[in-house]
Design an enzyme around this catalytic site. Structure first.
Site, short mmCIF file in Angstrom:
data_model
loop_
_atom_site.label_atom_id
_atom_site.label_comp_id
_atom_site.label_asym_id
_atom_site.label_seq_id
_atom_site.Cartn_x
_atom_site.Cartn_y
_atom_site.Cartn_z
N ILE A 192 0.37 0.57 -0.09
CA ILE A 192 1.24 -0.60 0.48
C ILE A 192 0.37 -1.23 1.73
O ILE A 192 0.62 -2.55 1.86
CB ILE A 192 2.60 -0.43 0.60
CG1 ILE A 192 3.29 0.05 -0.98
CG2 ILE A 192 3.66 -1.50 1.11
CD1 ILE A 192 4.67 0.89 -1.04
N GLY A 193 0.44 -0.31 2.57
CA GLY A 193 -0.24 -0.77 4.18
C GLY A 193 -1.29 -1.54 3.91
O GLY A 193 -1.56 -2.51 4.47
N ALA A 213 -2.35 1.94 7.07
CA ALA A 213 -3.15 0.83 6.51
C ALA A 213 -4.23 0.99 5.99
O ALA A 213 -4.91 -0.03 5.53
CB ALA A 213 -3.21 -0.04 8.01
N ASN A 214 -4.66 2.31 5.48
CA ASN A 214 -6.04 2.49 4.96
C ASN A 214 -5.85 2.54 3.26
O ASN A 214 -6.90 2.65 2.77
CB ASN A 214 -6.72 3.62 5.42
CG ASN A 214 -5.88 4.87 5.40
OD1 ASN A 214 -4.93 5.06 6.10
ND2 ASN A 214 -6.32 5.76 4.57
N TYR A 260 11.54 16.08 1.85
CA TYR A 260 11.00 14.47 1.62
C TYR A 260 12.30 13.61 1.88
O TYR A 260 12.28 12.50 2.41
CB TYR A 260 10.18 14.23 0.72
CG TYR A 260 9.73 12.82 0.55
CD1 TYR A 260 8.65 12.26 1.38
CD2 TYR A 260 10.28 11.95 -0.51
CE1 TYR A 260 8.39 10.98 1.20
CE2 TYR A 260 9.82 10.71 -0.49
CZ TYR A 260 8.92 10.28 0.32
OH TYR A 260 8.46 8.98 0.19
N SER A 289 12.83 5.32 0.79
CA SER A 289 12.64 5.52 -0.53
C SER A 289 13.86 6.18 -1.13
O SER A 289 14.92 6.37 -0.45
CB SER A 289 11.59 6.94 -0.35
OG SER A 289 11.62 7.59 -1.73
#
Length: 311
Positions: free
Chosen positions: A33-34, A29-30, A192, A161
């Site tokens: 999107i978050g 969240a830093n 990934y 993704s």
């Protein structure tokens, strides 16, 4: 309501319903999107828990969103998804915060992820991309699941993704072994992509397990978004590349608006297990919709995660 072609009607993100007495947990969240999602929902009077690996950025985000929203219930907690110990501690802290004032856990947004350019083992002995993007996500979800089940209507939302499509043959039997990856022949793109495929498969399986509960499980593919996902790739993390990404990719704010609609949308439960992109139902790869593969992956995953004491 949900249209016949499975398109969710947009929600006005500037006039969101209140979530007083409820908790929303956002990982990663830093930034990106978050962080933008946290900004949007902070004004709903919810208790917002920001799970971030970097303490200084996490605390700065906490204070920034507190100031802009007027909501004092914005709480940073350290979360390193590459460590099962850190995930367990974070989950315990979330549950304690929920118990203090008998808050419901409305949403777990599994947003955090990395795109790492080299093979590196975590303290738990797993490839770092695998643990951060998948194993840590599932472990956190399972730790918080009892509380999610107790809530009147809750949701698990996983950010995934389009890269999952690059996987033609999953390696479930070998992928959890540290011996599978060769540092000299490491290709980060399919790694990934496979971790994101696993996120989708686990969501599919969990949606079936939770069918008779009040918990919905969804995935959201935000598309190409201008975030710092390429920060670990030195050859791509250049001024010109960052400019081209800013020019051509969707903004994190726009992506966050779509994610926020899922956090509040009233029709997720009846569509649990689906993947959404731009509020439309996405058709993922055939591998991502295989219930047999999902069941196999889930069984394998449980053998490598720390045991969870059922209460």
């Amino acid at each position: 309501m949900l249209a016949s072609r499975n398109v969710l009607e947009p929600i006005n993100v500037k006039a969101l319903p209140k979530l007083k007495g409820k908790i929303v947990v956002i990982t990663g969240a830093n930034s990106g999107i978050g962080k933008e999602t946290a900004r949007l929902i902070a004004k709903t009077e919810c208790k917002l828990i920001l799970g971030c690996r970097r303490e200084l950025e996490g605390l700065a985000t906490q204070e920034e969103i507190k100031s802009s929203s007027g909501n004092d219930l914005i709480i940073y907690k350290h979360l390193d998804l590459s460590s099962f110990k850190s995930v367990f501690t974070f989950a315990e802290e979330v549950l304690q915060l929920a118990a203090t004032e008998d808050f419901e856990l409305h949403c777990l947004l599994n947003n955090a992820g990395i795109f790492y350019d080299k093979h590196e083992l975590t303290e738990d002995g797993f490839n770092i991309s695998l643990q951060v993007n998948y194993l840590g996500l599932v472990y956190l979800t399972l730790l918080l699941l009892p509380k999610l089940k107790e809530s009147s209507s809750s949701r698990i939302i996983n950010v995934t993704s389009e890269a999952h499509r690059c996987v033609s043959q999953p390696h479930i039997d070998e992928f959890f072994s540290s011996d599978y990856f060769s540092p000299n022949k490491y290709d980060p793109i399919p790694v990934y992509g496979e971790t994101k495929l696993y996120v989708m498969l686990s969501a599919l399986h969990l949606s079936k397990v939770l069918e008779e509960t009040n918990v919905s499980v969804s995935c959201v593919d935000p598309g190409n978004v201008a975030t710092n996902i390429l920060r670990h790739f030195k050859k791509y993390n250049t001024l010109i590349t960052r400019f081209l990404i800013w020019l051509r990719f969707k903004s994190a704010v726009k992506a966050a608006e779509e994610v926020t609609c899922l956090i509040f949308h009233p029709h997720l439960k009846e569509n649990s297990g689906k993947v959404w992109k731009s509020l439309e139902e996405e058709n993922p790869s055939s591998l991502a919709t295989s219930e047999e593969l999902a069941k196999k992956l889930w069984s394998q995953t449980l053998t490598v995660l720390p045991k969870i004491n059922s209460k």
